[in-house]
Design a protein around this motif. Structure first.
Motif, PDB file in Angstrom:
ATOM      1  N   SER A  75       0.536  -1.276  -0.372  1.00 18.31           N
ATOM      2  CA  SER A  75      -0.076  -0.034  -0.384  1.00 18.31           C
ATOM      3  C   SER A  75       0.638   2.053   0.030  1.00 18.31           C
ATOM      4  CB  SER A  75      -1.553   0.264   1.643  1.00 18.31           C
ATOM      5  OG  SER A  75      -1.875  -1.321   1.613  1.00 18.31           O
ATOM      6  N   TYR A  76       0.500   2.555  -0.426  1.00 18.29           N
ATOM      7  CA  TYR A  76       0.925   3.411  -0.562  1.00 18.29           C
ATOM      8  C   TYR A  76       0.392   4.457   0.410  1.00 18.29           C
ATOM      9  CZ  TYR A  76       2.921   1.449  -4.894  1.00 18.29           C
ATOM     10  OH  TYR A  76       3.463   0.835  -5.766  1.00 18.29           O
ATOM     11  N   LYS A  77       1.752   5.803   0.635  1.00 11.94           N
ATOM     12  CA  LYS A  77       1.105   6.340   1.722  1.00 11.94           C
ATOM     13  C   LYS A  77       1.758   7.752   1.668  1.00 11.94           C
ATOM     14  CE  LYS A  77      -1.279   5.647   5.787  1.00 11.94           C
ATOM     15  NZ  LYS A  77      -2.502   5.490   5.926  1.00 11.94           N
ATOM     16  N   THR A  78       1.483   8.615   1.752  1.00 10.14           N
ATOM     17  CA  THR A  78       1.640  10.183   1.674  1.00 10.14           C
ATOM     18  C   THR A  78       1.553  10.645   2.934  1.00 10.14           C
ATOM     19  OG1 THR A  78       1.390  10.691  -0.814  1.00 10.14           O
ATOM     20  CG2 THR A  78       1.679  12.466   0.348  1.00 10.14           C
ATOM     21  N   VAL A  79       2.995  10.836   3.465  1.00  8.10           N
ATOM     22  CA  VAL A  79       3.011  11.196   4.653  1.00  8.10           C
ATOM     23  C   VAL A  79       4.217  12.758   5.238  1.00  8.10           C
ATOM     24  CG1 VAL A  79       2.893   8.405   6.083  1.00  8.10           C
ATOM     25  CG2 VAL A  79       4.846   9.142   5.241  1.00  8.10           C
ATOM     26  N   GLU A  80       4.384  12.545   6.235  1.00  8.21           N
ATOM     27  CA  GLU A  80       5.693  13.643   6.302  1.00  8.21           C
ATOM     28  C   GLU A  80       6.175  12.484   8.078  1.00  8.21           C
ATOM     29  OE1 GLU A  80       6.957  17.966   8.767  1.00  8.21           O
ATOM     30  OE2 GLU A  80       4.470  17.731   7.767  1.00  8.21           O
ATOM     31  N   ILE A  81       7.858  12.591   7.353  1.00  6.32           N
ATOM     32  CA  ILE A  81       8.477  12.056   8.305  1.00  6.32           C
ATOM     33  C   ILE A  81       8.809  12.510   9.515  1.00  6.32           C
ATOM     34  CG2 ILE A  81      10.931  10.520   8.482  1.00  6.32           C
ATOM     35  CD1 ILE A  81      10.242   9.547   5.945  1.00  6.32           C
ATOM     36  N   THR A  82       8.797  12.093  10.759  1.00  5.78           N
ATOM     37  CA  THR A  82       9.006  13.476  11.250  1.00  5.78           C
ATOM     38  C   THR A  82      10.369  12.731  12.870  1.00  5.78           C
ATOM     39  OG1 THR A  82       7.350  11.909  13.180  1.00  5.78           O
ATOM     40  CG2 THR A  82       6.609  13.886  12.022  1.00  5.78           C
ATOM     41  N   GLY A  83      11.086  11.566  13.000  1.00  8.25           N
ATOM     42  CA  GLY A  83      11.946  10.625  13.565  1.00  8.25           C
ATOM     43  C   GLY A  83      12.399   9.484  12.858  1.00  8.25           C
ATOM     44  N   THR A  84      13.155   8.955  13.192  1.00  9.26           N
ATOM     45  CA  THR A  84      13.580   7.488  13.142  1.00  9.26           C
ATOM     46  C   THR A  84      14.088   6.788  14.131  1.00  9.26           C
ATOM     47  OG1 THR A  84      16.513   7.966  12.180  1.00  9.26           O
ATOM     48  CG2 THR A  84      14.110   8.211  10.108  1.00  9.26           C
ATOM     49  N   GLU A  85      14.726   5.243  14.763  1.00  4.79           N
ATOM     50  CA  GLU A  85      14.383   5.262  15.779  1.00  4.79           C
ATOM     51  C   GLU A  85      15.385   3.695  15.355  1.00  4.79           C
ATOM     52  OE1 GLU A  85      13.881   4.329  20.471  1.00  4.79           O
ATOM     53  OE2 GLU A  85      11.975   4.799  18.857  1.00  4.79           O
ATOM     54  N   ALA A  86      16.226   3.595  16.125  1.00  6.96           N
ATOM     55  CA  ALA A  86      17.331   1.544  15.527  1.00  6.96           C
ATOM     56  C   ALA A  86      16.705   1.435  17.358  1.00  6.96           C
ATOM     57  CB  ALA A  86      18.085   1.942  15.944  1.00  6.96           C
ATOM     58  N   LYS A  87      15.589   0.413  17.776  1.00  7.53           N
ATOM     59  CA  LYS A  87      16.240  -0.306  19.320  1.00  7.53           C
ATOM     60  C   LYS A  87      16.712  -1.545  19.182  1.00  7.53           C
ATOM     61  CE  LYS A  87      11.404   1.581  20.651  1.00  7.53           C
ATOM     62  NZ  LYS A  87      10.127   1.488  21.069  1.00  7.53           N
ATOM     63  N   ARG A  88      17.313  -1.677  20.053  1.00  8.40           N
ATOM     64  CA  ARG A  88      18.321  -2.756  20.274  1.00  8.40           C
ATOM     65  C   ARG A  88      17.619  -4.308  21.349  1.00  8.40           C
ATOM     66  NH1 ARG A  88      24.846  -3.179  20.396  1.00  8.40           N
ATOM     67  NH2 ARG A  88      23.991  -2.246  17.883  1.00  8.40           N
TER      68      ARG A  88
END
Length: 199
Positions: free
Chosen positions: A52-65
């Protein structure tokens, strides 16, 4: 006596055949239910796993270990997450490799998400969000764009249409076979002749 005996034998054979055919015809209800249940399940699988497709605004990223083995400090796995918004509504994506889509570039997609952070982008993903099960949709691609794209993919619609055609085909075959079985129950010729003699 001979005619009466033939009539009794013919009637007995007719009764056995009629009972057997009715028994098989009644079992078709389970076949219909099984085919319909399979149709519903496959439709849900297609709806969940098709892109599926969605137009969004990316506000942040995170890597959880997360540690895989408590006895081994080196045994851990990193799970990437991408935080987005769409019309003031949060939309969280996970970013993991996937063998079905031959996706093995999660780190590159995570870096791309960081590069386009704060801009409008189109994310291609599959899956659904469940707060109870802690399930997140998995992102496949990220593309910066000025043209909004939202909705189900063409591949998903084709899959649903093909699934419906297959369901219709097998349902038609079952209905036709059921009718042929019911139509195969006919009055034996000896019984017909006997009834004509008594009429």
């Amino acid at each position: 006596m001979t005619k009466e005996r033939q009539m009794q034998d013919s009637t007995s054979q007719f009764t056995i055949k009629n009972g057997l055919t009715s028994f098989i015809a009644n079992k078709f209800k389970f076949a219909y239910s099984a085919v319909f249940a399979l149709f519903v399940i496959t439709s849900l699988v297609i709806f969940i796993y098709a892109p599926s497709y969605k137009t969004v605004e990316i506000t942040g990223t995170e890597a959880k270990r997360s540690q895989v083995d408590e006895n081994n400090a080196q045994a851990y796995v990193d799970t990437y997450y991408i935080y987005t918004t769409q019309i003031d509504k949060s939309f969280v994506l996970r970013n993991e490799d996937n063998w079905v889509y031959f996706k093995f570039n999660s780190a590159d997609i995570q870096a791309e998400a960081q590069n386009v952070q704060g801009t409008t982008s189109v994310v291609k993903y599959y899956g659904f969000r469940s707060n109870i099960l802690s399930i997140f949709p998995n992102v496949l691609t990220i593309e910066k764009t000025n043209t909004p794209v939202n909705g189900f993919s063409t591949l998903g619609y084709l899959g649903l249409c093909l699934n419906f055609l297959l369901f219709s085909y097998f349902a038609f075959k079952l209905i036709r076979l059921n009718r042929r079985l019911k139509a195969s129950v006919a009055l034996p010729e000896t019984s017909k002749a006997t009834l004509e003699d008594h009429s």
